[in-house]
Scaffold this motif. Structure first.
Motif, PDB file in Angstrom:
ATOM      1  N   ALA A  76       0.814  -1.218   0.000  1.00  0.00           N
ATOM      2  CA  ALA A  76       0.000   0.000   0.000  1.00  0.00           C
ATOM      3  C   ALA A  76       0.842   1.260   0.000  1.00  0.00           C
ATOM      4  N   PHE A  77       2.158   1.148   0.294  1.00  0.00           N
ATOM      5  CA  PHE A  77       3.023   2.325   0.336  1.00  0.00           C
ATOM      6  C   PHE A  77       4.008   2.390  -0.832  1.00  0.00           C
ATOM      7  N   VAL A  78       3.890   1.493  -1.792  1.00  0.00           N
ATOM      8  CA  VAL A  78       4.817   1.510  -2.925  1.00  0.00           C
ATOM      9  C   VAL A  78       4.497   2.688  -3.842  1.00  0.00           C
ATOM     10  N   CYS A  79       5.455   3.604  -3.994  1.00  0.00           N
ATOM     11  CA  CYS A  79       5.290   4.753  -4.893  1.00  0.00           C
ATOM     12  C   CYS A  79       6.629   5.130  -5.512  1.00  0.00           C
ATOM     13  N   HIS A  80       7.647   4.324  -5.298  1.00  0.00           N
ATOM     14  CA  HIS A  80       9.022   4.707  -5.602  1.00  0.00           C
ATOM     15  C   HIS A  80       9.302   4.920  -7.088  1.00  0.00           C
ATOM     16  N   PRO A  81       8.666   4.175  -8.014  1.00  0.00           N
ATOM     17  CA  PRO A  81       8.910   4.479  -9.427  1.00  0.00           C
ATOM     18  C   PRO A  81       8.461   5.878  -9.822  1.00  0.00           C
ATOM     19  N   GLU A  82       7.485   6.445  -9.100  1.00  0.00           N
ATOM     20  CA  GLU A  82       6.978   7.764  -9.438  1.00  0.00           C
ATOM     21  C   GLU A  82       7.753   8.897  -8.771  1.00  0.00           C
ATOM     22  N   VAL A  83       8.616   8.588  -7.796  1.00  0.00           N
ATOM     23  CA  VAL A  83       9.288   9.630  -7.012  1.00  0.00           C
ATOM     24  C   VAL A  83      10.191  10.490  -7.897  1.00  0.00           C
ATOM     25  N   LEU A  84      11.082   9.857  -8.658  1.00  0.00           N
ATOM     26  CA  LEU A  84      12.034  10.625  -9.456  1.00  0.00           C
ATOM     27  C   LEU A  84      11.380  11.376 -10.616  1.00  0.00           C
ATOM     28  N   PRO A  85      10.380  10.796 -11.326  1.00  0.00           N
ATOM     29  CA  PRO A  85       9.677  11.621 -12.323  1.00  0.00           C
ATOM     30  C   PRO A  85       8.998  12.845 -11.709  1.00  0.00           C
ATOM     31  N   ILE A  86       8.398  12.696 -10.533  1.00  0.00           N
ATOM     32  CA  ILE A  86       7.772  13.844  -9.870  1.00  0.00           C
ATOM     33  C   ILE A  86       8.839  14.836  -9.429  1.00  0.00           C
ATOM     34  N   TYR A  87       9.982  14.341  -8.959  1.00  0.00           N
ATOM     35  CA  TYR A  87      11.108  15.197  -8.570  1.00  0.00           C
ATOM     36  C   TYR A  87      11.600  15.999  -9.771  1.00  0.00           C
ATOM     37  N   THR A  88      11.655  15.356 -10.930  1.00  0.00           N
ATOM     38  CA  THR A  88      12.117  16.019 -12.145  1.00  0.00           C
ATOM     39  C   THR A  88      11.225  17.204 -12.504  1.00  0.00           C
ATOM     40  N   GLU A  89       9.930  17.064 -12.295  1.00  0.00           N
ATOM     41  CA  GLU A  89       8.988  18.089 -12.729  1.00  0.00           C
ATOM     42  C   GLU A  89       8.635  19.079 -11.622  1.00  0.00           C
ATOM     43  N   LEU A  90       9.229  18.919 -10.444  1.00  0.00           N
ATOM     44  CA  LEU A  90       8.942  19.818  -9.325  1.00  0.00           C
ATOM     45  C   LEU A  90       9.566  21.186  -9.561  1.00  0.00           C
ATOM     46  N   ARG A  91       8.802  22.229  -9.331  1.00  0.00           N
ATOM     47  CA  ARG A  91       9.306  23.590  -9.458  1.00  0.00           C
ATOM     48  C   ARG A  91      10.301  23.876  -8.332  1.00  0.00           C
ATOM     49  N   ARG A  92      11.417  24.547  -8.686  1.00  0.00           N
ATOM     50  CA  ARG A  92      12.505  24.844  -7.739  1.00  0.00           C
ATOM     51  C   ARG A  92      12.935  23.567  -7.018  1.00  0.00           C
ATOM     52  N   ALA A  93      13.232  22.545  -7.813  1.00  0.00           N
ATOM     53  CA  ALA A  93      13.503  21.220  -7.260  1.00  0.00           C
ATOM     54  C   ALA A  93      14.809  21.196  -6.479  1.00  0.00           C
ATOM     55  N   THR A  94      14.728  20.797  -5.225  1.00  0.00           N
ATOM     56  CA  THR A  94      15.884  20.482  -4.384  1.00  0.00           C
ATOM     57  C   THR A  94      15.568  19.193  -3.649  1.00  0.00           C
ATOM     58  N   LYS A  95      16.623  18.567  -3.138  1.00  0.00           N
ATOM     59  CA  LYS A  95      16.437  17.301  -2.435  1.00  0.00           C
ATOM     60  C   LYS A  95      15.517  17.467  -1.228  1.00  0.00           C
ATOM     61  N   GLN A  96      15.737  18.528  -0.462  1.00  0.00           N
ATOM     62  CA  GLN A  96      14.933  18.744   0.734  1.00  0.00           C
ATOM     63  C   GLN A  96      13.472  19.039   0.386  1.00  0.00           C
TER      64      GLN A  96
END
Length: 492
Positions: free
Chosen positions: A284-304
């Motif tokens: 129910a908590f698996v979302c890891h394949p989507e993490v990096l694509p969402i990170y790529t498209e995040l505005r002002r993307a930083t790790k934090q």
């Protein structure tokens, strides 16, 4: 005098250079959590060139998705059909043990995302498959892409199976039909094709994942409605229920009788079904394949900033999962079905509220399919045409082929529950535990974090936990096949 001026100028130049170098180093430290290395070798120079060019290779555009939309997308990726089995999991573990299990899985999932973001920040890569390439070469890239594809195809298939079996029943109830007829609009196979063409495919053809934030928000709203209905039903469905009991026309059928003893909540319990609670909660908590694509498209993307997106999404889903499990369990106790909506239909098949809830769940899973499709398409592109510019024909062709294959899988395989169990028992621990850990061990340089440093020891233990979880899940599935002949494992 002239020599003194030259000396002062040279000293000032050196000082400015030192300050500039210090600022650059601090900036790199703030961005990635590691000090910047001097490009003293050709390998490091090539690495820096790779980082500077990674935007053209791994992203099609500069991130424009807001923080809120990113939270909606990741929350929608976390939210899956597994929510329908959480009350069943609680009934087989007890309230306290389930809460401990839910907290542990949520924290482990957040830690796993932390490892992924660390690796991404160190090497300047925001694609899961390219992290595999960086860690283990072509074999790592292929392995990551295959695991993502297998898991997400399984997830898409499970969503379409819900549409296939639930939508005809919803239509039948709305039309007031007591028996299922042979009409095309009650044929599940026909309905999933129609839903795929009219709803899923247009959303899957969008160029950027960020645009699905609106549909993700609506999907989450549907699941909130489901949660509200579960909470409300706790107050109107009495316990115990028997065939002679009638309260607002709620009666159990199929011999569903409960005694006073069975209506007492259990804090701790262990039975033959308890072992399946871990896979149900973990999936129910698996979302890891989507993490990096969402990170790529995040505005002002930083790790934090991305970690905050992940933490907020996991926290929101943790609250929804916990409330759904508690109120669902306290409504039916040990009588709750592995698919909770089915339990409500046993109480009253014509209940209008639960009919609307089923429709809301159908909408939610339908709108989730395009979000799950994006990482599969990215994985295929990374395998077949890495580094190539965006092409609409390729973008559309991959989406159509994927949806065509998944529809065939759902239509022609009558029961793939056991296959989903095997896929979930292998791909889920790989995505949550194993791959992020081994990527971290391989990618983070030893001069920054020695092999026996505390973070790397933690990552190694985390990977070992994933292997234990995988072996345990597969063992229980095999034992279930041998002794019962069917698998009861629920998935994401």
């Amino acid at each position: 005098m002239e020599m003194d001026n030259l000396g002062d100028a040279e000293e000032a130049h050196m000082l400015n250079g030192s300050v500039s170098e210090s600022l650059n180093t601090d900036r790199a430290t703030l961005d990635d959590g590691y000090e910047a290395e001097e490009p003293a070798s050709q390998e490091q120079e090539g690495f820096l060139q790779h980082v500077s060019s990674q935007k053209t290779h791994f992203t099609d555009f500069e991130g424009k998705t807001s923080f809120g939309m990113s939270v909606f997308n990741l929350s929608n990726a976390i939210m899956g059909s597994g929510i329908l089995g959480l009350a069943y999991a609680m009934s087989n573990t007890g309230i306290i043990l389930f809460v401990i299990l839910l907290i542990c899985i949520a924290l482990l999932s957040a830690y796993s995302i932390h490892l992924l973001l660390k690796c991404s920040g160190v090497v300047g890569i925001r694609a899961y498959e390219q992290l595999g390439m960086r860690a283990f070469g072509p074999a790592g890239k292929i392995l990551a892409a295959l695991i993502i594809t297998i898991h997400n195809v399984g997830a898409m298939s499970s969503y379409l199976y819900i549409i296939k079996y639930e939508l005809p029943l919803v239509i039948q109830t709305f039309l007031g039909l007591t028996e299922k007829t042979g009409d095309w609009y009650l044929n599940g196979n026909v309905l999933i094709i129609i839903v795929t063409i009219l709803i899923i495919l247009p959303l899957a053809l969008m160029k950027h994942l960020g645009y699905l934030g609106y549909t993700s928000g609506f999907s989450l709203t549907c699941m909130v409605f489901f949660l509200c209905a579960v909470i409300y039903k706790k107050s109107v469905i009495p316990c115990p229920l028997n065939n002679s009991t009638s309260t607002e026309h709620f009666t159990y059928t199929n011999g569903y009788n409960a005694t006073e003893e069975q209506c007492k909540p259990k804090l701790f319990t262990v039975n033959t079904e308890s072992a399946y609670s871990i896979p149900i909660v973990a999936f129910a908590f698996v979302c890891h394949p989507e993490v990096l694509p969402i990170y790529t498209e995040l505005r002002r993307a930083t790790k934090q900033r991305m970690q905050n997106v992940a933490n907020l999404s996991i926290l929101a889903m943790f609250i929804m999962y916990l409330l759904t499990a508690i109120f669902g369990y306290l409504t039916f106790y040990g009588r709750v079905e592995s698919e909770m909506l089915h339990t409500y239909m046993l109480v009253d098949p014509l209940d209008t509220l639960m009919l609307c809830v089923r429709l809301a769940v159908l909408v939610a899973v339908t709108l989730t399919v395009p979000v799950v499709l994006f990482p599969i398409r990215r994985a295929i592109q990374q395998l077949l045409c890495p580094g190539q510019d965006f092409r609409w024909w390729r973008h559309i062709l991959i989406a159509i082929c994927l949806l065509f294959a998944v529809n065939l899988l759902v239509i022609f395989i009558p029961n793939i529950k056991d296959i989903f169990g095997v896929i979930g028992a292998t791909s889920a621990p790989s995505l949550i535990f194993i791959l992020p850990s081994i990527f971290y061990l391989r990618i983070v340089p030893t001069e920054k974090e020695p092999l026996f440093s505390r973070p790397k020891i933690q990552a190694a233990i985390f990977a070992s936990l994933g292997f234990v979880f995988m072996i345990m899940s597969l063992s229980f599935i095999i034992v279930d096949w041998v002794t019962i002949g069917k698998s009861n494992v629920g998935g994401h």
